[in-house]
Design a protein around this motif. Structure first.
Motif, PDB file in Angstrom:
ATOM      1  N   UNK A   1      -1.095   4.124  -7.577  1.00 51.51           N
ATOM      2  CA  UNK A   1      -1.648   2.982  -8.085  1.00 51.51           C
ATOM      3  C   UNK A   1      -2.476   2.387  -6.877  1.00 51.51           C
ATOM      4  N   UNK A   2      -3.158   1.262  -7.303  1.00 48.80           N
ATOM      5  CA  UNK A   2      -3.571   0.633  -6.095  1.00 48.80           C
ATOM      6  C   UNK A   2      -2.745  -0.395  -5.439  1.00 48.80           C
ATOM      7  N   UNK A   3      -2.844  -0.933  -4.281  1.00 47.78           N
ATOM      8  CA  UNK A   3      -2.154  -2.138  -3.807  1.00 47.78           C
ATOM      9  C   UNK A   3      -2.241  -3.312  -4.690  1.00 47.78           C
TER      10      UNK A   3
ATOM     11  N   UNK B   1       0.584  -5.925  -6.070  1.00 42.69           N
ATOM     12  CA  UNK B   1       0.522  -7.328  -5.876  1.00 42.69           C
ATOM     13  C   UNK B   1       0.299  -8.060  -7.081  1.00 42.69           C
ATOM     14  N   UNK B   2      -0.375  -7.678  -8.241  1.00 42.31           N
ATOM     15  CA  UNK B   2      -0.472  -8.305  -9.429  1.00 42.31           C
ATOM     16  C   UNK B   2       0.899  -8.232 -10.184  1.00 42.31           C
ATOM     17  N   UNK B   3       1.800  -7.159 -10.136  1.00 42.19           N
ATOM     18  CA  UNK B   3       3.029  -7.060 -10.568  1.00 42.19           C
ATOM     19  C   UNK B   3       3.937  -8.023  -9.960  1.00 42.19           C
ATOM     20  N   UNK B   4       4.009  -8.115  -8.625  1.00 38.43           N
ATOM     21  CA  UNK B   4       5.062  -8.902  -7.824  1.00 38.43           C
ATOM     22  C   UNK B   4       4.563 -10.522  -8.084  1.00 38.43           C
ATOM     23  N   UNK B   5       3.615 -10.836  -8.545  1.00 39.42           N
ATOM     24  CA  UNK B   5       3.139 -12.094  -8.668  1.00 39.42           C
ATOM     25  C   UNK B   5       2.909 -12.416  -9.990  1.00 39.42           C
ATOM     26  N   UNK B   6       3.139 -11.639 -10.882  1.00 45.18           N
ATOM     27  CA  UNK B   6       3.427 -12.014 -12.193  1.00 45.18           C
ATOM     28  C   UNK B   6       1.990 -12.132 -13.195  1.00 45.18           C
ATOM     29  N   UNK B   7       0.980 -11.617 -12.454  1.00 47.34           N
ATOM     30  CA  UNK B   7      -0.293 -11.467 -13.007  1.00 47.34           C
ATOM     31  C   UNK B   7      -0.495 -10.730 -14.157  1.00 47.34           C
ATOM     32  N   UNK B   8       0.328  -9.457 -14.052  1.00 45.10           N
ATOM     33  CA  UNK B   8       0.108  -8.368 -14.935  1.00 45.10           C
ATOM     34  C   UNK B   8       1.714  -7.548 -14.699  1.00 45.10           C
ATOM     35  N   UNK B   9       2.111  -6.817 -15.882  1.00 41.06           N
ATOM     36  CA  UNK B   9       3.296  -5.835 -15.602  1.00 41.06           C
ATOM     37  C   UNK B   9       2.790  -4.498 -15.654  1.00 41.06           C
TER      38      UNK B   9
ATOM     39  N   UNK C   1       0.717  -1.116   0.080  1.00 44.49           N
ATOM     40  CA  UNK C   1      -0.029  -0.067   0.075  1.00 44.49           C
ATOM     41  C   UNK C   1       0.831   1.307  -0.132  1.00 44.49           C
ATOM     42  N   UNK C   2       1.936   1.356   0.826  1.00 42.33           N
ATOM     43  CA  UNK C   2       2.888   2.584   0.824  1.00 42.33           C
ATOM     44  C   UNK C   2       3.355   2.818  -0.561  1.00 42.33           C
ATOM     45  N   UNK C   3       3.767   1.780  -1.241  1.00 47.53           N
ATOM     46  CA  UNK C   3       4.550   1.961  -2.625  1.00 47.53           C
ATOM     47  C   UNK C   3       3.238   2.380  -3.513  1.00 47.53           C
ATOM     48  N   UNK C   4       2.299   1.748  -3.333  1.00 48.92           N
ATOM     49  CA  UNK C   4       1.143   2.095  -4.324  1.00 48.92           C
ATOM     50  C   UNK C   4       0.816   3.446  -4.085  1.00 48.92           C
ATOM     51  N   UNK C   5       0.894   3.943  -2.801  1.00 52.26           N
ATOM     52  CA  UNK C   5       0.458   5.395  -2.640  1.00 52.26           C
ATOM     53  C   UNK C   5       1.380   6.382  -3.274  1.00 52.26           C
ATOM     54  N   UNK C   6       2.803   6.025  -3.097  1.00 56.96           N
ATOM     55  CA  UNK C   6       3.943   6.581  -3.566  1.00 56.96           C
ATOM     56  C   UNK C   6       3.800   6.621  -5.114  1.00 56.96           C
TER      57      UNK C   6
END
Length: 67
Positions: free
Chosen positions: A29-31, A35-43, A21-26
């Motif tokens: 984008x949404x948290x 999560x999607x980026x870190x888990x390879x769902x999306x880039x 959430x903190x990175x998303x706020x910075x």
């Protein structure tokens, strides 16, 4: 295909002690996006890659695994 950018985002995020959430706020984008980026769902798109690299204080090349 290996999720290099997702692993890089997660590793650097944790080094900076940011929650998703903190990175998303910075970067504005949404948290869920983090999560999607870190888990390879999306880039992330190019603009988001630029923002992520700036916030995590790394080069875009390093973020995407080009060293």
């Amino acid at each position: 295909m290996e999720n290099v950018i997702g692993k890089s985002i997660k590793e650097r995020r944790l080094e900076h002690k940011y929650s998703q959430q903190a990175l998303a706020d910075k970067i504005g984008v949404t948290h869920a996006s983090i999560s999607y980026w870190e888990n390879g769902v999306n880039i992330p798109n190019v603009l988001d890659v630029w923002k992520i690299a700036d916030v995590l204080n790394i080069s875009i090349d390093e973020l995407v695994g080009r060293t």
